[in-house]
Scaffold this active site. Structure first.
Site, mmCIF file in Angstrom:
data_model
loop_
_atom_site.group_PDB
_atom_site.id
_atom_site.type_symbol
_atom_site.label_atom_id
_atom_site.label_comp_id
_atom_site.label_asym_id
_atom_site.label_seq_id
_atom_site.Cartn_x
_atom_site.Cartn_y
_atom_site.Cartn_z
ATOM 1 N N GLY A 1 -4.778 5.605 -24.461
ATOM 2 C CA GLY A 1 -3.764 6.642 -24.611
ATOM 3 C C GLY A 1 -3.181 6.558 -26.010
ATOM 4 O O GLY A 1 -3.166 5.491 -26.628
ATOM 5 N N LYS B 1 12.517 -10.084 24.717
ATOM 6 C CA LYS B 1 11.612 -9.013 25.159
ATOM 7 C C LYS B 1 10.177 -9.311 24.690
ATOM 8 O O LYS B 1 9.222 -9.252 25.467
ATOM 9 C CB LYS B 1 12.079 -7.676 24.568
ATOM 10 C CG LYS B 1 11.153 -6.521 24.878
ATOM 11 C CD LYS B 1 11.422 -5.313 24.004
ATOM 12 C CE LYS B 1 10.811 -5.459 22.624
ATOM 13 N NZ LYS B 1 10.887 -4.271 21.791
ATOM 14 N N ASP C 1 -3.651 0.297 -15.742
ATOM 15 C CA ASP C 1 -3.075 1.437 -15.021
ATOM 16 C C ASP C 1 -4.105 2.553 -14.929
ATOM 17 O O ASP C 1 -5.301 2.257 -14.859
ATOM 18 C CB ASP C 1 -1.750 1.862 -15.660
ATOM 19 C CG ASP C 1 -1.924 2.458 -17.042
ATOM 20 O OD1 ASP C 1 -2.951 2.170 -17.697
ATOM 21 O OD2 ASP C 1 -1.038 3.211 -17.479
ATOM 22 N N GLY D 1 -6.494 4.617 -20.893
ATOM 23 C CA GLY D 1 -6.470 6.044 -20.546
ATOM 24 C C GLY D 1 -7.857 6.654 -20.456
ATOM 25 O O GLY D 1 -8.072 7.620 -19.715
ATOM 26 N N GLU E 1 -4.589 -3.564 -21.091
ATOM 27 C CA GLU E 1 -3.161 -3.221 -21.120
ATOM 28 C C GLU E 1 -2.224 -4.422 -21.185
ATOM 29 O O GLU E 1 -1.121 -4.334 -21.736
ATOM 30 C CB GLU E 1 -2.792 -2.378 -19.887
ATOM 31 C CG GLU E 1 -3.345 -0.968 -19.907
ATOM 32 C CD GLU E 1 -4.779 -0.882 -19.433
ATOM 33 O OE1 GLU E 1 -5.404 -1.939 -19.167
ATOM 34 O OE2 GLU E 1 -5.300 0.239 -19.336
ATOM 35 N N THR F 1 8.108 -2.427 19.114
ATOM 36 C CA THR F 1 7.295 -3.460 19.773
ATOM 37 C C THR F 1 7.387 -3.210 21.274
ATOM 38 O O THR F 1 8.479 -3.282 21.840
ATOM 39 C CB THR F 1 7.841 -4.860 19.459
ATOM 40 O OG1 THR F 1 7.949 -4.983 18.046
ATOM 41 C CG2 THR F 1 6.928 -5.938 20.014
#
Ligand code: NAD
Length: 639
Positions: free
Chosen positions: A64, A586, A144, A113, A136, A436
């Site tokens: 880039g 539970k 990226d 880029g 990078e 759950t």
């Protein structure tokens, strides 16, 4: 525009980068021009194939153009860079998802880029001069433009190696690592492009491809996998430093040039991406979290200064090699809320109904809103969540939604709510239950949903209220592939990992087993603290030892039941839940019910169930966090 030549020639949409003196580096205007062309050609029947190439023999595109980013960033304007990256990433995604074949011819350097426009199409062609890399980290960014997707999917630990050392891939390497698909000698390219223009037939590429040249990196798989397998950057550095090979020395030398924060975040991103639900959108989202903060909080401006402006090659990075704290990595990669990357332009998110806005549901719904989705919520208690529209009934919250998420206390309530909402949901919509519940209820609701033409997933979570707020839950999902695919983008927002465990009920099965372990370890951790008290051991010392010794566990390290010790937890808040002891009871009962049905011997699960039963039903455990077992044990003797 003189930097790029966009035209239709014959049956091909043609995009030629024409800045050979600048190694065809991408400017913002070039990025917008490419996107506009792709939008025009998407529905233009004259265009049957899109062909990218570039002038000059040195580079397809060496990255880039960062001059504007540096100028605006040093003037304190971070918004320009944030918009630049967001628009560029949207283009990368558009190329990846383009409905027509996209062919790219990648001579010479393809970096940063350039990878974003050259390596996401359907036919990525390399030749003998090709040199592809993701450098990078050297300028204080992370790989990226979607590059982390290929790095995460590359064989073994090759992704870590390429991202951390910026090693250049030749043609065979690029094919091996998944950055390219076809090797064709460059002398053949002009004629091939002519034929593509004439016929619009991308199948010509397959026909012209020659056997892949040898990959030097493939031959290095053994040392790469061994040396780059660490959990974090510091582990990788330790392993490399302990190895006396030339290869390790070369890797360390390359890494010494890079920003440590960038490298630590790169490792974290790759580890987060590996898994069954990896998508380019998820890779770009994680990358954007970093780049969005790169100027203000990262080393990007310093990296550009040292490499390109002053050219002194001696950047003053924030952290030393191997010395990046884990909190610095999570600060760079935590979700961006309203500023999150939006790949759909204009914020057209999904329409979501959210039923059950309690301790878990409220922050999960808030994260969906922050990511640009339109959320309508309902809870029988009068609960308001910022940005969530309130419905008067569960049925109203479910009507006309793309996805309905439920986050409810138990299977009985889930079945009752399912009866109300399923008739209101449109065919093709998805019902995602994150509560759950017992496997039978999950399967009954899945059957009911299927009969109504709906997709459904049982997707209970792990990670607690902290994970719900931070968007770092783990989802364990049961349902069809289509149902999982529909819910996966939402899992990516609310969590950091989603495992597709199998068909309906499989998610609940995984959750029940997980929570049986959780209940048992919480009791173990609490009894050990109580014993330590009686032995006169300081609680902080106990934590310092156990949290880094073989007794460590999530209950000790992340959710410590002792107030004032370890990270913030419900113990520091008078044992307000958190995760209520009633819910733990539970879950333990569900585990015993399942064990009974499956004839599994679970003596520890049985003992934990009985202890939590006594705690909740006969003692003062009801309504308290499940870690309040510690004050319970404190006061007791052996009888
Ligand atoms: P919670 O009790 O805080 O929330 C449940 C919400 O559901 C409450 O606000 C309640 O008013 C609402 N509700 C009850 N009946 C309803 C109905 N008929 N219609 C609409 N709303 C109704 O519980 P929680 O901690 O948010 O847990 C939710 C689920 O997630 C449970 O199944 C739990 O086991 C599971 N879970 C909790 C945690 C945790 O740490 N809290 C962690 C993992 C999983």
């Amino acid at each position: 525009m003189s930097d790029i030549d966009i035209r239709i020639t014959g049956r091909a949409g043609r995009i030629t980068l024409t800045r050979p003196k600048a190694l065809n580096a991408m400017t913002y205007d070039m990025c917008l021009a490419i996107e506009a062309a792709l939008d025009r050609w998407r529905f233009d029947n004259a265009v049957q194939v899109v062909v990218f190439d570039a002038e000059g023999d040195k580079a397809f595109c060496a990255g880039g153009d960062i001059a504007d980013l540096y100028a605006t960033g040093t003037a304190g304007d971070f918004a320009f860079g944030q918009k630049f990256w967001a628009d560029e990433y949207r283009l990368n995604n558009k190329i990846f998802e383009y409905p027509k074949p996209v062919v790219s011819f990648l001579q010479g350097f393809t970096m940063g880029g350039g990878v974003g426009i050259g390596c996401h199409g359907s036919h990525r062609v390399v030749g003998d001069s090709s040199r592809i890399s993701m450098p990078e980290c050297g300028i204080g960014l992370v790989p990226d433009v979607g590059g982390t997707l290929m790095l995460a999917l590359a064989p073994g630990r090759l992704g870590e190696y390429l991202g951390l050392t910026a090693a250049r891939m030749e043609a065979g390497d690029a094919l091996h690592a998944g950055f390219a698909d076809h090797y064709i000698p460059e002398a053949d390219w002009p004629a091939l492009i002519g034929q593509l223009e004439e016929t619009g037939d991308a199948g010509l590429i397959d026909a012209a491809a020659r056997p892949a040249p040898e990959s030097k990196l493939a031959a290095l798989a053994e040392p790469i996998d061994r040396l780059f397998a660490g959990e974090a950057l510091s582990d990788i550095l330790t392993i490399l430093r302990g190895d006396d090979s030339d290869f390790a020395a070369g890797a360390l030398k390359a890494m010494a040039r890079n920003a440590p924060l960038s490298m630590a975040c790169t490792v974290d991103i790759l580890h987060r991406l590996r898994g069954p639900s990896v998508t380019l959108g998820k890779a770009l989202d994680l990358e954007y979290r970093f780049t969005y903060r790169a100027m203000e909080k990262g080393d990007f401006l310093e990296g550009i200064r040292a490499a390109i402006i002053d050219k002194d090659r001696s950047p003053n990075w924030q952290y030393a090699q191997g010395d990046v704290p884990a909190v610095a990595v999570s600060a760079m990669l935590r979700p961006l809320g309203n500023a999150a990357l939006n790949l759909t332009e204009g914020g057209s998110g999904m329409k979501i109904g959210f039923i059950g806005l309690g301790n878990m549901g409220a922050p999960m719904a808030a994260n969906l809103v922050a990511a640009g989705h339109a959320v309508t919520g309902f809870d029988t208690a009068d609960i308001a969540v910022d940005g969530v529209a309130k419905a008067a009934t569960a049925a109203e919250a479910a009507t006309g939604q793309d996805v309905v998420i439920t986050m409810l206390p138990n299977g009985t309530i889930l079945r009752a709510v399912a009866d109300q909402i399923i008739p209101e949901m449109s065919a093709g919509a998805a019902l995602v239950d994150c509560s759950t519940v017992d496997v039978d209820s999950a399967r009954a609701v899945a059957d009911q949903a299927a009969a109504a033409g709906l997709l459904s997933v049982d997707a209970p979570v792990s990670g607690g209220i902290g994970g719900a707020a931070a968007g770092t839950l783990t989802f364990m999902a049961g349902g069809s592939d289509d149902a999982f695919a529909k819910a996966a983008p939402l899992f990516d927002i609310m969590g950091q990992k989603a495992v597709h465990c199998g068909g309906p009920g499989a998610g609940q099965a995984a959750k029940i087993c997980n929570n049986m372990i959780l209940g048992i370890t919480m009791i173990g951790t609490c009894e050990a603290f109580a014993l330590a008290d009686k032995l006169g051991l300081d609680r902080q010392k106990m934590f310092d030892v156990v949290s880094t010794s073989s007794g460590y566990s999530w209950t000790m390290n992340a959710y410590c039941p002792a107030p004032g010790v370890g990270p913030q937890s419900p113990a520091d808040n008078g044992y307000q839940p958190g995760f209520a002891a009633d819910l733990m009871l539970k879950d333990l009962r569900l585990s015993q019910q399942a064990a009974e049905a499956a004839d599994a011997d679970t003596p520890m699960g049985e003992a934990a169930t009985e202890l939590y039963r006594r705690f909740v039903e006969d003692e003062d455990g009801a309504g308290r966090d499940f870690s309040a077992m510690l004050p319970r044990f404190e006061t007791r003797g052996r009888d």
